[in-house]
Design an enzyme around this catalytic site. Sequence first.
Site: not given
Ligand code: GLA
Length: 381
Positions: A35, A38, A122, A124, A126, A128, A160, A172, A224
Amino acid sequence: MSTDVDAVTTSFADLVGHPPAGVWAAPGRVNLIGEHTDYNDGFVMPFALPQRVTIAADRRSDDSWRVTTLNGDRTETFGRADLVPGMSGWQAYVAGVIWALDEAGHQVNGADLVLTSDVPIGAGLSSSAALECGTLAVIADLDDLVVEPMERARLARRAENAFVGAPTGQMDQAASTLCQAGHALFFDCRTFEVEQVPLDLAAAGLELLVLDTRTPHALVDSEYASRRASCEAAAQLLGVSALRDVTDVDAALTQLDDETMRRRVRHVVTENQRVLKASERLQAKDYVGLAPLLDASHASMRDDFEITVPTVDLAVETAKQAGAYGARMTGGGFGGCIIALVDAGRADEVATAIGEAFAASGYGPPAHFVGIPSAGAARLR
Ligand code: GLA
């Protein structure tokens, strides 16, 4: 899934007046481990979910795009002149992909899209990236574009980052595009090398609970961005191009004065090490061996990277008390989901225990499902 295919096919015909040229889908994802690594050029290991965005589409004769979502029955229309970074609303994820393809020199033409999604928004997971990667699959096919899978993931991320304006990493969109059923995706975010790692938890008598705490993602965007900025500043102070290059964490920490920055660095460096170990254990089918890595990842996100919230921590603690081998938050943080490795058939029981703990603490009820490693973006019809 087939009901979603039927729903978008029928609605498309109703709204547009003829059947769609095809139906495409792209999934949400769970990140098993890795986490906030990336965008530090590190390692991640997500898998795609069966939950996905399903899109019926066909070309239009004019130069505009009309997008309908059956989630709330909303329709948005935009033309080429509207493809300007900074567009707001859910349609920006669709428009951003068209913009990114156009900007990369691909000939894109107007289209009608009718979509539905069962990826929780929302949480976590993905949602989007699923919309971006699904749109990319649609437009590439409708316009006969030759775009390799990793290039699709890159263009979806560009949408994005540069169009929607969220400074995310590549995980993602890579997961939504490249994952295969029954596998986790080991992804090196520097070299862009990928490896499909078999993940057959059921064969080992295990399952992965995915529990959505349903905590509103307050401050997620600004936090973030500030985590990312802190990592980049630390890399600069350490004289490396990205925190991926730090292998001796103790030596690196002696070079940094700021206590917060030291903790951020420690998370990223140790998390990268955990992904590498997790990949080895997965290759060896030592699934229970993942558990201590999940636990350590959670502690690192909670104490060093400081991206967990009380509901998430309570969910992880309760999962462990209820017999999970290991558990961690998954995704960007500040709410969203946890994953917990449990014996096959026990996910509901562990989720019930978490629901009771939430009620006792005055939190609303969570939602849950068992995470099944599924296929990436594809044309379905
Ligand atoms: C979000 C971002 C990813 C990654 C995660 C954390 O999902 O879109 O690129 O940074 O948070 O691991």
